[in-house]
Design a protein around this motif. Structure first.
Motif, PDB file in Angstrom:
ATOM      1  N   ALA A   1     -73.388   3.557  72.622  1.00 49.30           N
ATOM      2  CA  ALA A   1     -71.984   3.496  72.196  1.00 49.30           C
ATOM      3  C   ALA A   1     -71.136   2.783  73.244  1.00 49.30           C
ATOM      4  O   ALA A   1     -70.253   1.986  72.914  1.00 49.30           O
ATOM      5  N   ALA A   2     -71.418   3.051  74.537  1.00 52.92           N
ATOM      6  CA  ALA A   2     -70.654   2.412  75.608  1.00 52.92           C
ATOM      7  C   ALA A   2     -70.905   0.908  75.631  1.00 52.92           C
ATOM      8  O   ALA A   2     -69.971   0.113  75.804  1.00 52.92           O
ATOM      9  N   GLU A   3     -72.157   0.522  75.459  1.00 55.68           N
ATOM     10  CA  GLU A   3     -72.484  -0.904  75.444  1.00 55.68           C
ATOM     11  C   GLU A   3     -71.868  -1.607  74.244  1.00 55.68           C
ATOM     12  O   GLU A   3     -71.378  -2.737  74.356  1.00 55.68           O
ATOM     13  N   ALA A   4     -71.902  -0.927  73.100  1.00 53.02           N
ATOM     14  CA  ALA A   4     -71.310  -1.513  71.892  1.00 53.02           C
ATOM     15  C   ALA A   4     -69.811  -1.683  72.061  1.00 53.02           C
ATOM     16  O   ALA A   4     -69.232  -2.702  71.642  1.00 53.02           O
ATOM     17  N   PHE A   5     -69.161  -0.689  72.695  1.00 55.35           N
ATOM     18  CA  PHE A   5     -67.718  -0.799  72.893  1.00 55.35           C
ATOM     19  C   PHE A   5     -67.394  -1.910  73.890  1.00 55.35           C
ATOM     20  O   PHE A   5     -66.415  -2.646  73.710  1.00 55.35           O
ATOM     21  N   ALA A   6     -68.213  -2.044  74.938  1.00 55.07           N
ATOM     22  CA  ALA A   6     -68.002  -3.132  75.903  1.00 55.07           C
ATOM     23  C   ALA A   6     -68.124  -4.490  75.218  1.00 55.07           C
ATOM     24  O   ALA A   6     -67.347  -5.413  75.494  1.00 55.07           O
ATOM     25  N   ASP A   7     -69.094  -4.587  74.311  1.00 54.94           N
ATOM     26  CA  ASP A   7     -69.233  -5.833  73.545  1.00 54.94           C
ATOM     27  C   ASP A   7     -67.991  -6.081  72.696  1.00 54.94           C
ATOM     28  O   ASP A   7     -67.529  -7.228  72.570  1.00 54.94           O
ATOM     29  N   ARG A   8     -67.464  -5.015  72.117  1.00 54.93           N
ATOM     30  CA  ARG A   8     -66.269  -5.168  71.261  1.00 54.93           C
ATOM     31  C   ARG A   8     -65.070  -5.616  72.090  1.00 54.93           C
ATOM     32  O   ARG A   8     -64.303  -6.489  71.666  1.00 54.93           O
ATOM     33  N   VAL A   9     -64.893  -5.039  73.275  1.00 55.97           N
ATOM     34  CA  VAL A   9     -63.781  -5.441  74.139  1.00 55.97           C
ATOM     35  C   VAL A   9     -63.928  -6.909  74.538  1.00 55.97           C
ATOM     36  O   VAL A   9     -62.952  -7.668  74.557  1.00 55.97           O
ATOM     37  N   SER A  10     -65.159  -7.313  74.844  1.00 54.53           N
ATOM     38  CA  SER A  10     -65.398  -8.718  75.179  1.00 54.53           C
ATOM     39  C   SER A  10     -64.994  -9.622  74.022  1.00 54.53           C
ATOM     40  O   SER A  10     -64.386 -10.685  74.225  1.00 54.53           O
ATOM     41  N   GLU A  11     -65.329  -9.188  72.811  1.00 62.04           N
ATOM     42  CA  GLU A  11     -64.980  -9.972  71.623  1.00 62.04           C
ATOM     43  C   GLU A  11     -63.470 -10.035  71.439  1.00 62.04           C
ATOM     44  O   GLU A  11     -62.910 -11.086  71.112  1.00 62.04           O
ATOM     45  N   ILE A  12     -62.793  -8.910  71.674  1.00 63.91           N
ATOM     46  CA  ILE A  12     -61.335  -8.867  71.558  1.00 63.91           C
ATOM     47  C   ILE A  12     -60.696  -9.837  72.551  1.00 63.91           C
ATOM     48  O   ILE A  12     -59.767 -10.586  72.213  1.00 63.91           O
TER      49      ILE A  12
ATOM     50  N   ASN B   1     -62.039 -12.472  73.844  1.00 61.16           N
ATOM     51  CA  ASN B   1     -62.328 -13.832  73.388  1.00 61.16           C
ATOM     52  C   ASN B   1     -61.366 -14.251  72.285  1.00 61.16           C
ATOM     53  O   ASN B   1     -60.812 -15.353  72.300  1.00 61.16           O
ATOM     54  N   TYR B   2     -61.148 -13.356  71.317  1.00 63.51           N
ATOM     55  CA  TYR B   2     -60.235 -13.667  70.225  1.00 63.51           C
ATOM     56  C   TYR B   2     -58.800 -13.810  70.717  1.00 63.51           C
ATOM     57  O   TYR B   2     -58.024 -14.618  70.183  1.00 63.51           O
ATOM     58  N   GLY B   3     -58.432 -13.014  71.738  1.00 59.35           N
ATOM     59  CA  GLY B   3     -57.098 -13.150  72.298  1.00 59.35           C
ATOM     60  C   GLY B   3     -56.872 -14.534  72.886  1.00 59.35           C
ATOM     61  O   GLY B   3     -55.811 -15.143  72.696  1.00 59.35           O
ATOM     62  N   ALA B   4     -57.889 -15.042  73.590  1.00 62.10           N
ATOM     63  CA  ALA B   4     -57.795 -16.387  74.155  1.00 62.10           C
ATOM     64  C   ALA B   4     -57.724 -17.436  73.049  1.00 62.10           C
ATOM     65  O   ALA B   4     -56.942 -18.396  73.130  1.00 62.10           O
ATOM     66  N   ILE B   5     -58.513 -17.251  72.004  1.00 63.12           N
ATOM     67  CA  ILE B   5     -58.486 -18.179  70.865  1.00 63.12           C
ATOM     68  C   ILE B   5     -57.095 -18.183  70.227  1.00 63.12           C
ATOM     69  O   ILE B   5     -56.576 -19.233  69.827  1.00 63.12           O
ATOM     70  N   THR B   6     -56.479 -17.021  70.163  1.00 65.67           N
ATOM     71  CA  THR B   6     -55.145 -16.924  69.563  1.00 65.67           C
ATOM     72  C   THR B   6     -54.130 -17.772  70.320  1.00 65.67           C
ATOM     73  O   THR B   6     -53.302 -18.465  69.719  1.00 65.67           O
ATOM     74  N   VAL B   7     -54.187 -17.732  71.661  1.00 69.20           N
ATOM     75  CA  VAL B   7     -53.280 -18.555  72.458  1.00 69.20           C
ATOM     76  C   VAL B   7     -53.540 -20.035  72.180  1.00 69.20           C
ATOM     77  O   VAL B   7     -52.606 -20.844  72.064  1.00 69.20           O
ATOM     78  N   MET B   8     -54.796 -20.410  72.051  1.00 67.60           N
ATOM     79  CA  MET B   8     -55.146 -21.795  71.748  1.00 67.60           C
ATOM     80  C   MET B   8     -54.664 -22.192  70.342  1.00 67.60           C
ATOM     81  O   MET B   8     -54.269 -23.338  70.114  1.00 67.60           O
ATOM     82  N   ILE B   9     -54.703 -21.255  69.399  1.00 62.34           N
ATOM     83  CA  ILE B   9     -54.176 -21.532  68.061  1.00 62.34           C
ATOM     84  C   ILE B   9     -52.677 -21.799  68.145  1.00 62.34           C
ATOM     85  O   ILE B   9     -52.142 -22.710  67.494  1.00 62.34           O
ATOM     86  N   SER B  10     -51.980 -21.005  68.972  1.00 61.81           N
ATOM     87  CA  SER B  10     -50.540 -21.229  69.163  1.00 61.81           C
ATOM     88  C   SER B  10     -50.279 -22.631  69.704  1.00 61.81           C
ATOM     89  O   SER B  10     -49.383 -23.343  69.231  1.00 61.81           O
TER      90      SER B  10
END
Length: 362
Positions: free
Chosen positions: A15-26, A28-37
């Protein structure tokens, strides 16, 4: 103090590893969002939509931008799954299915407009952190380019479809507008919705009030450039607003929840209507109860905007700080308490984020 994973039970480790993966994905998406802007503000998405497969140099030339910056931006868009890339020819292409929702001419609306919000919230992060400690609020002037974003949002959610909205929500109003009535936009921002109505209905008289001087100046300039003499804009704090029986139609678009006292404002707008008058209120369609919003579209985005903008802006005025997700239930109760004779609630399939209330005065 952090714990090593070997201190967890096997299930907890997974569960901890899965959550760490999810945070990493979040992240990544946050950075993509700035690039979309950036892609929206620079017009790069619109440029890509007009071009066939093209090199970074060709795209930069067409957009009037520096190639090196464009190439790095394109790399973020390719790895983010937004732009496609052909290595053999080193060409990039924006698929039509993607252009439909991230360009200014997109058939599904332009979601890239909202990417700007993430960059904007980052600019006020330190100010908001201070508010966490003090309980104080913010002012509209704390948010750079806020009205640029709101004008773009209003342009596609309200202005572009205002005639169709009236057809659906209050068709009788179109007849009255054509004949000549008095109209108020309470919290008009840059006034684009009111200007569009004034242009369509020259026999009616339109007034727009907003707290922000820069937004009002923009609205005045825009009205003059359109040669409109039937619309008036004024900087005005609507706290304590008390005009009586002056208007036949009042509207507020995404403007009530961050007021100092939403209930008092709605009561005053009821009083400002003539008998038989109509109040059209658009706001966020989320629920007042958190558990009802778990599957609501873009709920986390809306709570974040609320935490960093709508709630503190209200608190900064000495208000309740109800926030963006004050809830359609709260909005309906507020309209009922104000004394409206009838209240209709509308949510459209194509726009689940917004709720529209049509309220009529006896």
């Amino acid at each position: 103090m952090s714990l090593a994973l070997d201190q967890f039970e096997p299930k907890e480790t997974l569960a901890a590893e899965a959550f760490a993966d999810r945070v990493s994905e979040i992240l990544n998406y946050g950075a993509i969002t700035v690039m979309i802007s950036i892609g929206h503000k620079t017009g790069l998405f619109d440029t890509l939509a007009r071009l066939p497969a093209a090199t970074s140099a060709e795209i930069a030339y067409a957009a009037g931008l520096d190639e090196r910056y464009v190439r790095e931006w394109l790399a973020a868009m390719v790895t983010g799954g937004i732009v496609s890339y052909e290595p053999s020819s080193e060409t990039y292409r924006l698929p039509a299915s993607h252009a439909a929702s991230i360009t200014r001419s997109g058939e599904l609306g332009n979601l890239a407009v909202y990417a700007q919000t993430i960059a904007l919230l980052g600019q006020v992060e330190e100010r908001v952190i201070d508010c966490f400690a003090t309980g104080e609020g913010t002012t509209y002037s704390d948010y750079p380019c806020f009205h640029d974003f709101m004008a773009e949002d209003s342009g596609q959610t309200v202005v572009a479809q205002i005639d169709g909205l009236l057809d659906t929500l209050a068709p009788d109003l179109k007849v009255r507008l054509a004949g000549g009535i008095d109209v108020l936009d309470a919290g008009c921002g840059r006034g684009l919705a009111l200007i569009e109505l004034a242009r369509r209905y020259p026999e009616s008289r339109f007034v727009g009030y907003d707290l922000c001087a820069d937004a009002i100046e923009f609205a005045k300039t825009e009205a003059r450039s359109n040669g409109l003499e039937n619309v008036h804009f004024e900087k005005r704090d609507l706290s304590g607003y008390d005009e009586k029986a002056r208007y036949d139609f009042i509207a507020s678009f995404d403007a009530v929840h961050d007021q100092k006292d939403p209930a008092a404002l709605v009561r005053s707008l009821h009083g400002a209507l003539r008998p038989g008058g109509v109040y059209l209120m658009q706001d966020i369609a989320g629920s007042a109860r958190l558990e009802n919003n778990l599957d609501f579209p873009m709920a986390s985005f809306l709570y974040a905007v609320s935490c960093c903008h709508c709630m503190p802006v209200s608190l900064g005025q000495g208000g309740e700080g109800l926030g963006t997700m004050w809830g359609w239930e709260t909005a309906k109760r507020t309209l009922e308490a104000a004394g409206f004779a009838s209240i209709e609630k509308h949510v459209f399939d194509h726009d689940p984020l917004n709720v529209w209330f049509v309220s009529r005065k006896a």
